[in-house]
Design an enzyme around this catalytic site. Structure first.
Site, short mmCIF file in Angstrom:
data_model
loop_
_atom_site.label_atom_id
_atom_site.label_comp_id
_atom_site.label_asym_id
_atom_site.label_seq_id
_atom_site.Cartn_x
_atom_site.Cartn_y
_atom_site.Cartn_z
N CYS A 143 0.81 -1.21 0.00
CA CYS A 143 0.00 0.00 0.00
C CYS A 143 0.85 1.27 0.00
O CYS A 143 0.54 2.23 -0.72
CB CYS A 143 -0.96 -0.01 1.18
SG CYS A 143 -0.20 -0.46 2.76
N HIS A 181 -2.89 6.23 4.97
CA HIS A 181 -1.44 6.29 5.17
C HIS A 181 -0.91 7.64 4.69
O HIS A 181 -1.37 8.18 3.68
CB HIS A 181 -0.73 5.20 4.35
CG HIS A 181 -0.93 3.82 4.86
ND1 HIS A 181 -1.60 3.52 6.01
CD2 HIS A 181 -0.52 2.62 4.33
CE1 HIS A 181 -1.60 2.20 6.20
NE2 HIS A 181 -0.96 1.64 5.20
#
Length: 339
Positions: free
Chosen positions: A132, A244
């Site tokens: 990711c 994130h």
């Protein structure tokens, strides 16, 4: 328009459910959808779109013959076992785990970055989703690499607990509540307290002192963008549920100004630039949750190195960092390869 039979492995997990949601939201042309998970989850139900409910089937007993595409996010050991079996049955597996990412016969794909590499899927009928953190970083850096050629990347990540699964999200919630009511704190997913704390370890430690997450960002960037690029990463888990963030310092081979970078990023697919010198002029994980874009802010020149830039990159790790990237790969497969 041709319609496809699609299986989702790990359908009861956070990413699996996001995959089902994304397939429905983007109106991927499905003839049938199969929700697959472990035997203990078989017989349960998961939602698909606003109206449909799917019965979860046992992955170990499922026959992939006749299934066109499988979106998978159920752990590396599970993928190692079932993906080759599904591939041999003629199903193209788009795998979100780390197991196949460095296999030379398995393409590692970010659709905005290296879509042409999808053609290599025929060797094993498997395509890998990158990590990711790698995905969002490369979506933002590819247009700048095309402009000035990246030489070196220094990245510090601030990764939400959803990257470690639903149990990690529950642990952050329960620890936060325990602190407010003065209860004992239970640590099961993370070795250290995550509520009101940060943990500078994601995945296991390697012999050279890196964590495996830090190694992944280096190895995956080289496979996708170019083997000459130097990458050093420090990956940190933070008490955020979804989204994130990354502080990225990039050194280029050619001169590039912040204004040139900003202009290139505004034209780039999958990127949204919000970059003003103001309290509302940047994006945080709280604003990116549920969004498809990779957001870039705080673009500025670094005068301490030649041809250096700093930037702040934020994205929803369950969507672009996992489910959306996989579905975009499936869309390219349907458009250009699975006729």
């Amino acid at each position: 328009m041709k319609k496809y039979k699609v299986a989702v492995v790990g359908a009861t997990g956070a990413v699996g459910q996001e995959m089902l949601k994304t397939v429905a939201e983007r109106a991927f042309p499905v003839a049938e959808v199969y929700a697959l998970a472990s035997g203990k989850s078989a017989g349960g139900e998961v939602s698909f779109g606003e109206d449909d409910v799917l019965t979860v089937q046992d992955l170990a007993k499922f026959d992939f013959k006749g299934v066109d595409i499988c979106l998978s996010s159920a752990g590396a050991k599970v993928s190692a076992d079932f993906a080759p079996r599904a591939g041999k049955a003629g199903c193209v597996v788009i795998d979100n785990t780390s197991y196949f990412r460095q296999d030379p016969d398995v393409p590692l794909i970010v659709p905005e970055v290296n879509p042409q590499a999808i053609a290599g899927y025929t060797k094993r009928n498997i395509i890998s989703n990158p990590n990711c953190s790698t995905i969002q970083m490369l979506v933002a850096l590819k247009p700048l690499h095309d402009l000035a050629t990246i030489k070196r990347i220094v990245v510090s990540t601030y990764q939400s607990v959803s990257g470690a699964g639903r149990e990690a999200m529950d642990e952050l919630f329960s620890q936060t509540r325990a602190i407010f009511v003065n209860d004992a704190i239970s640590k099961e997913v993370f070795h250290k307290q995550i509520a009101f704390n940060v943990i500078p370890q994601i995945d296991v430690f390697m012999e050279d002192g890196k964590t495996k997450e830090e190694w992944k960002m280096d190895a995956e960037t080289k496979k996708i963008l170019g083997s000459k690029i130097k990458v050093t990463a420090t990956c940190v888990r933070v008490p955020v549920f979804i989204g994130h963030a990354e502080a990225v310092n990039v050194e280029f081979e050619k001169p590039i100004s912040a204004a040139e970078a900003r202009a290139a990023l505004k034209k780039a697919p999958g990127v949204t630039v919000i970059d003003r010198q103001h309290e509302d002029g940047f994006v945080t994980p709280a604003e990116c949750a549920g969004e498809d874009a990779t957001f870039v802010s705080r673009i500025r020149e670094d005068g301490t190195v030649e041809n250096g830039l700093n930037m702040w990159i934020v994205s929803d790790n369950l969507r672009k960092g996992a489910a959306l990237n996989a579905v975009q790969i499936a869309e390219l497969l349907a458009k250009d390869y699975l006729k």
